[in-house]
Design a protein around this motif. Structure first.
Motif, short mmCIF file in Angstrom:
data_model
loop_
_atom_site.label_atom_id
_atom_site.label_comp_id
_atom_site.label_asym_id
_atom_site.label_seq_id
_atom_site.Cartn_x
_atom_site.Cartn_y
_atom_site.Cartn_z
N MET A 197 9.82 5.12 3.84
CA MET A 197 8.55 4.71 3.24
C MET A 197 7.38 5.33 3.98
N HIS A 198 7.47 5.45 5.27
CA HIS A 198 6.42 6.13 6.04
C HIS A 198 6.27 7.56 5.55
N ILE A 199 7.40 8.23 5.34
CA ILE A 199 7.36 9.63 4.90
C ILE A 199 6.64 9.75 3.56
N ARG A 200 7.00 8.87 2.64
CA ARG A 200 6.37 8.92 1.32
C ARG A 200 4.86 8.71 1.42
N LEU A 201 4.44 7.77 2.24
CA LEU A 201 3.01 7.49 2.38
C LEU A 201 2.27 8.64 3.06
N VAL A 202 2.93 9.29 4.01
CA VAL A 202 2.32 10.46 4.65
C VAL A 202 2.11 11.57 3.62
N ILE A 203 3.14 11.83 2.80
CA ILE A 203 2.99 12.82 1.73
C ILE A 203 1.88 12.39 0.77
N GLY A 204 1.82 11.09 0.49
CA GLY A 204 0.77 10.57 -0.37
C GLY A 204 -0.61 10.83 0.20
N SER A 205 -0.75 10.73 1.52
CA SER A 205 -2.05 10.99 2.14
C SER A 205 -2.45 12.45 1.95
N GLN A 206 -1.47 13.35 1.99
CA GLN A 206 -1.77 14.77 1.79
C GLN A 206 -2.22 15.03 0.35
N LEU A 250 0.38 1.69 6.27
CA LEU A 250 1.84 1.60 6.43
C LEU A 250 2.27 0.15 6.26
N PRO A 251 3.52 -0.08 5.83
CA PRO A 251 3.97 -1.44 5.49
C PRO A 251 3.77 -2.46 6.61
N GLU A 252 3.97 -2.03 7.85
CA GLU A 252 3.89 -2.97 8.96
C GLU A 252 2.48 -3.51 9.19
N SER A 253 1.47 -2.84 8.64
CA SER A 253 0.09 -3.28 8.84
C SER A 253 -0.48 -4.04 7.65
N CYS A 254 0.34 -4.28 6.65
CA CYS A 254 -0.16 -4.95 5.44
C CYS A 254 -0.73 -6.33 5.74
N GLN A 255 -0.01 -7.11 6.53
CA GLN A 255 -0.49 -8.46 6.82
C GLN A 255 -1.74 -8.45 7.68
N ASP A 256 -1.89 -7.44 8.54
CA ASP A 256 -3.12 -7.30 9.31
C ASP A 256 -4.30 -7.06 8.38
N LEU A 257 -4.09 -6.22 7.37
CA LEU A 257 -5.16 -5.91 6.44
C LEU A 257 -5.57 -7.13 5.63
N VAL A 258 -4.59 -7.81 5.04
CA VAL A 258 -4.90 -8.99 4.24
C VAL A 258 -5.50 -10.08 5.12
#
Length: 593
Positions: A197-206, A250-258
């Protein structure tokens, strides 16, 4: 002075109800030199369906001070000067040069000029150039993915999951060993390229960076972007760094954001009325909502709403990005301090119709429903006092669209005045502060060859409602006391607001032939206008025998019911909803965007 009726958000539309994400209090920090190795273990051999909601990659694009940017593009001399866009007595948005000098959105013109005498003001009442630029942005984003959902003039969701999967496969084929994040990583989290999932999101950022670069190179526009696994999170994270920056979550920071949201009203999809009910239960923070008893919440709000808002409080959102397509309605409205005579009402209706008929002419489709919305003055219930009526547009009036506005204005004003008298007793004093006219049920012209009887009888299917986002229908901003519709200052409504919308029952009934007697594709309304001998000929062509239509044309045309004209959905997802209004509004409160 009258309070602002809309929280600036550069358009309409909107049914995606979100506050400004991040904000000054956000604890996110820019990622520095975010790069890592992409080895053979990058996906651990996992294959995840691109349609899986848990593994989608969604980009939220939010243009910077959109109206001001458009003005600066059209007049380069304004680029380095403090600039404000004025509608009525308010500065609805301003560029960052003006913001540095203390100018804020929805500030009164008087206060703005006092604070910044050198402020340049341009009139933003005519939305044409903003609307045209907005659609250019959407068209550009559709080059990256067909799944683009508009949120008013200045915001779009883009589902790039399929493109991400293609690029990931290409990287693996090429044996790429390193990747880097474009922009910031929320919370400065370390990217783990052994996590698929990290990889997909990194590609998404590009890809998001490529979108923003294309917008700037081809249209001259800058904007922010948020990259995450769902619409809610991408919307929240996109405003973490402004202007003209982007952030990946990234998924691990979702709860921090909310959890960084300072009140439950900042959770996208939790509206004004629901917030008040939650506060009566003692809930104010996101944590309160997360830990509150589901049983009590379901008893107070109903099972579906209770479960939905608790999911939102955890950052969970499985709503798809629905391709918006063309607007499903077009509307225009005007607000004022007082309108108290039928003469004034008719004049304002004519002014609104002039703009709408021009837009209908350019659109090419013909509306079959008209709606009138009014707001009565109320000193105690100012923000939730809209009332609407709608009814079908008679077929003989529909046929006049596109033949010249003079031919159609008078009958439309007559229809609107009938609707008006349903809501207002004109023999009594009245005080209105808003009028809105909306054309909906837009249908494309027949594509058959002109000259054939089928050309005149075939009814085209309505445009796809996949996105159902209505531009032109007032969209509800439930996170504040005001919002912007079609880029103009409007008031807000919520799903729980009592909005009375009824069909006009004074229209004449149209007798139609039973459907089974008509050849496929024949428009009943047009059929009913034909001479009896032609009707009988058409029916006999299908049945093989002569039928006297006077005996069968007895089924009345059911008038459309008065569906709620406002998108007061308190669900954050946009489908099903209207979509698309050129509603002429988004109605999202975007804070400083």
């Amino acid at each position: 002075m009258e309070l602002p009726e809309q929280q600036q958000q550069e358009e309409e539309e909107p049914d995606w109800l979100c506050p400004e994400p991040g904000g000054p209090g956000s604890h996110a920090a820019p990622a520095r030199g975010s790069s890592a190795a992409l080895g053979a273990q990058s996906g651990h051999g996992k294959t995840v369906p691109s349609g899986s909601t848990a593994h989608r990659v969604i980009v939220h694009i939010d243009l910077d001070c959109f109206y001001a940017q458009v003005e600066m593009i059209h007049n380069s001399e304004l680029r380095d000067r403090p600039l404000g866009v004025q509608q009525k007595y308010l500065v609805v948005t301003c560029n960052y040069e003006a913001r540095k000098l203390g100018i804020q959105k929805l500030m009164s013109v008087r206060d703005a000029k006092e604070k910044c005498p050198e402020l340049v003001l341009v009139n933003g009442e005519d939305l044409t150039q903003y609307r045209e630029m907005s659609y250019k942005v959407t068209e550009l984003l559709e080059e990256f993915s067909p799944l683009v959902e508009r949120l008013g003039f200045d915001e779009n969701f883009v589902d790039i999951t399929e493109l991400v999967e293609k690029r990931l496969a290409q990287l693996q084929r090429d044996g790429c060993s390193k990747m880097s994040v474009s922009g910031h990583v929320y919370n400065n989290q370390t990217v783990n390229l052994h996590d698929v999932m990290h990889i997909r999101l990194v590609i998404g950022s590009q890809i998001a960076a490529e979108m923003r670069e294309a917008m700037y190179n081809r249209l001259g526009l800058t904007g922010c972007a948020g990259v995450a696994s769902n619409k809610l999170l991408s919307k929240l994270v996109s405003g973490t760094f402004k202007p003209n920056q982007q952030t990946v979550l990234l998924p691990e920071s979702c709860q921090d954001l909310v959890g960084s949201l300072d009140h439950i009203r900042k959770v996208p999809g939790i509206g004004y009325k629901t917030t008040k009910r939650l506060e009566l239960l003692g809930l104010s923070s996101v944590r309160d909502l997360q830990t509150f008893s589901p049983v009590i919440l379901e008893k107070e709000l109903g099972v579906s709403i209770a479960q939905h808002i608790q999911k939102l409080s955890y950052g969970e959102d499985d709503s798809p990005v629905a391709s918006s397509g063309p607007p499903q309605s077009l509307s225009d409205e005007d607000s004022f301090k007082k309108c108290s005579s039928e003469v004034e009402v008719k004049k304002k209706m004519e002014e609104l119709l002039a703009n709408l008929l021009d837009r209908i002419s350019k659109d090419g489709r013909k509306p079959h429903t008209i709606r009138l919305t009014i707001r009565k003055f109320s000193s105690t219930n100012k923000w939730f006092s809209r009332e609407s009526r709608q009814c079908p547009i008679p077929s003989h009036v529909v046929q006049k669209f596109g033949t010249g506005s003079c031919d159609v204005v008078a009958p439309l004003v007559g229809i609107l005045m009938k609707l008006f008298r349903k809501m207002i007793k004109v023999e009594m004093p009245f005080h209105l502060t808003l009028l809105s006219v909306c054309f909906s049920n837009l249908k494309a012209l027949p594509s058959l060859a002109k000259g054939s009887i089928g050309f005149y009888l075939t009814r085209s299917s309505p445009p796809s409602s996949a996105g159902k986002k209505m531009e032109g229908v007032p969209q509800d901003q439930v996170n504040s006391c005001s919002f912007v519709q079609d880029g103009r200052i409007r008031n807000i409504r919520t799903r729980e607001s009592s909005l009375e919308t009824k069909s006009c029952t004074e229209e004449p009934e149209i007798s139609l032939c039973p459907l089974h007697l008509l050849p496929a594709g024949i428009d009943q309304e047009v059929f009913s206008q034909l001479p009896e001998d032609i009707k009988e000929e058409i029916i006999s062509d299908k049945t093989g025998e002569r039928i006297h239509t006077k005996n069968v044309l007895s089924q009345p045309l059911p008038f459309s019911k008065g569906a709620l004209p406002f998108f007061a959905q308190e669900q954050m997802h946009s489908t099903p909803n209207s979509r698309r209004a050129d509603h002429s509004i988004s109605s999202l409160s975007t804070g400083s965007s």
